[in-house]
Design an enzyme around this catalytic site. Sequence first.
Site, PDB file in Angstrom:
ATOM      1  N   THR A 152       0.782  -1.213  -0.048  1.00 45.13           N
ATOM      2  CA  THR A 152       0.016  -0.130   0.098  1.00 45.13           C
ATOM      3  C   THR A 152       0.973   1.312   0.083  1.00 45.13           C
ATOM      4  OG1 THR A 152      -0.137   0.119   2.247  1.00 45.13           O
ATOM      5  CG2 THR A 152      -2.006  -1.202   1.306  1.00 45.13           C
ATOM      6  N   HIS A 153       0.478   2.231  -0.686  1.00 41.63           N
ATOM      7  CA  HIS A 153       1.585   3.374  -0.752  1.00 41.63           C
ATOM      8  C   HIS A 153       2.767   3.159  -1.505  1.00 41.63           C
ATOM      9  CE1 HIS A 153      -1.260   5.188   2.056  1.00 41.63           C
ATOM     10  NE2 HIS A 153      -1.152   4.196   2.675  1.00 41.63           N
ATOM     11  N   SER A 274      18.626  -1.368 -26.322  1.00 41.44           N
ATOM     12  CA  SER A 274      19.122   0.153 -26.510  1.00 41.44           C
ATOM     13  C   SER A 274      20.009   0.299 -27.507  1.00 41.44           C
ATOM     14  CB  SER A 274      19.409   0.734 -25.322  1.00 41.44           C
ATOM     15  OG  SER A 274      20.277   1.633 -25.522  1.00 41.44           O
ATOM     16  N   LYS A 280      20.692  -3.016 -22.047  1.00 42.79           N
ATOM     17  CA  LYS A 280      19.335  -3.006 -21.533  1.00 42.79           C
ATOM     18  C   LYS A 280      18.344  -3.825 -22.090  1.00 42.79           C
ATOM     19  CE  LYS A 280      18.240   1.438 -20.498  1.00 42.79           C
ATOM     20  NZ  LYS A 280      17.481   1.472 -19.339  1.00 42.79           N
ATOM     21  N   GLU A 287       5.167  -0.111 -21.721  1.00 44.63           N
ATOM     22  CA  GLU A 287       5.034   1.299 -21.654  1.00 44.63           C
ATOM     23  C   GLU A 287       3.954   2.012 -22.893  1.00 44.63           C
ATOM     24  OE1 GLU A 287       9.292   3.163 -21.076  1.00 44.63           O
ATOM     25  OE2 GLU A 287       9.373   1.130 -21.849  1.00 44.63           O
ATOM     26  N   GLN A 319     -20.151  13.090 -38.149  1.00 45.34           N
ATOM     27  CA  GLN A 319     -19.229  12.416 -39.009  1.00 45.34           C
ATOM     28  C   GLN A 319     -17.764  12.226 -38.230  1.00 45.34           C
ATOM     29  OE1 GLN A 319     -19.115  12.901 -43.278  1.00 45.34           O
ATOM     30  NE2 GLN A 319     -17.320  13.959 -42.989  1.00 45.34           N
TER      31      GLN A 319
HETATM   32  N1  ARG Z   1     -20.580  10.669 -44.180  1.00 43.56           N
HETATM   33  C1  ARG Z   1     -21.982  10.990 -43.255  1.00 43.56           C
HETATM   34  C2  ARG Z   1     -21.484  10.721 -41.786  1.00 43.56           C
HETATM   35  O1  ARG Z   1     -20.492  10.053 -41.434  1.00 43.56           O
HETATM   36  C3  ARG Z   1     -23.163  10.364 -43.706  1.00 43.56           C
HETATM   37  C4  ARG Z   1     -24.062  11.046 -43.256  1.00 43.56           C
HETATM   38  C5  ARG Z   1     -24.536  12.367 -43.809  1.00 43.56           C
HETATM   39  N2  ARG Z   1     -25.914  12.946 -43.967  1.00 43.56           N
HETATM   40  C6  ARG Z   1     -25.871  14.068 -44.221  1.00 43.56           C
HETATM   41  N3  ARG Z   1     -27.213  14.586 -44.174  1.00 43.56           N
HETATM   42  N4  ARG Z   1     -24.917  14.879 -44.673  1.00 43.56           N
HETATM   43  O2  ARG Z   1     -21.987  11.066 -40.979  1.00 43.56           O
END
Ligand code: ARG
Length: 455
Positions: A152-153, A274, A280, A287, A319
Amino acid sequence: MWGGRFAEGPASVMREINASIPFDKRMWQQDIAGSKAHVAMLGAQGIVAADDAQAIGAGLDRIADDYAANGVPVDLALEDIHMATEARLADLIGPTAGRLHTARSRNDQVATDFRLWVRDAVDMVGSGLKGLQAALLARAEEHAASVIPGFTHLQVAQPVTLGHHLMAYFEMIARDRSRFADARARMNLCPLGSAALAGTGYPIDRHATAAALGFDGPTRNSLDSVSDRDFALDYLMAATQCALHLSRLAEEVIIWASQPFGFVKLSDAWSTGSSIMPQKRNPDAAELVRGHAGRIMGCMTALSVTMKGLPLAYSKDMQDDKPPVFEAHDLLGLSIAAMTGMVETLRFDTDRMRIAAMAGFSTATDLADWLVRDAGLPFREAHHVTGRIVKRAEEKGIGLADLSLDELKAIDERIDERLYALLTVDASVASRASFGGTAPDQVRARIAEAKAALD
Ligand code: ARG
């Protein structure tokens, strides 16, 4: 696609900022599956003539074969995977292709495709995590009784077994799997048929498309359906918590592998050297698992911030939902696979771990507990007496069990020689046999249950 309304084409930067095909081509299989389900339903409902529906379905199959063989061509002018596939369909079968988009909008199309994609992603992560759990189980079983210091700690606290420590991660991963499973159950409703935002006047059968695509049923509100990205956020939040766990395990591997600890050696396959220091052996993979967790959390934040200010229904901001989900998924998949490989091949130095477990008067609590149990002291008094014994041993630079009985009796005469047997690390871990405790028998019992649950 909307040439009727426009006299001029888009500026080239407009084309570039607008296009999602460079990344959403990754959903081509889902896009084709969604379109096939949609057109089959249009045919069955008599909204599109049966032979047209048939021709469209066959065309989509040909496109799928082509994409599988040659990849999806990226043409920014076609904007996204939905338009690219429809344009290709028109090349293949002519104007009949234009009937596919009846009673559908890209808004419900993309919501459907992306749900299908995330659902597959959840399944992939689930099986990866199961593999990691199997690796943890196998190593825990091997080391059910190997003693390591419990901290702990980051200060030596009480001895524990390595099996117990590894099973702690098994539990975390079990919760991660259940979070992904919850997310899957919640997302498994189909938005297709919500159209642009308001539903449609065509006599569609949303239950049929939902079933064809493996959903439990259709979503219940068209506005919500096209503007909801909770399923992607659920995925990213589950991924965040999972990455957080992987990162903690990675951190422990890194500490354990450092020379002052020397509890573990990474196999050659999971180490790097390394370019300057010939001696190393670095834990780069661990990581990077730790590092990737930060990026995955960043993806979760990115989509949360994208969504938080959007009015209903669809806005183009949405989008931007895909790149963080794709990125997080790739990073998480790599992290799970790397962690599984490391866990499978770690070489534990059980002698060193045991010696380290004896340091720092790690059995002082056992001493205090003995004073309570066998010498009848109240715990607070036992704590005080033990503190004085620890102080004495520390002054002399020796361990608790190295003090003579006379020295111990001088501190409290109720102590007798039975005490010595309790001060070993093995006795200490064996004594912690409460349910879920570190005693080897407890660990083996939990491993047996875990194995049964995993199969
Ligand atoms: N490429 C668009 C997206 O990934 C598809 C939907 C587009 N719809 C629109 N009304 N422009 O969201």
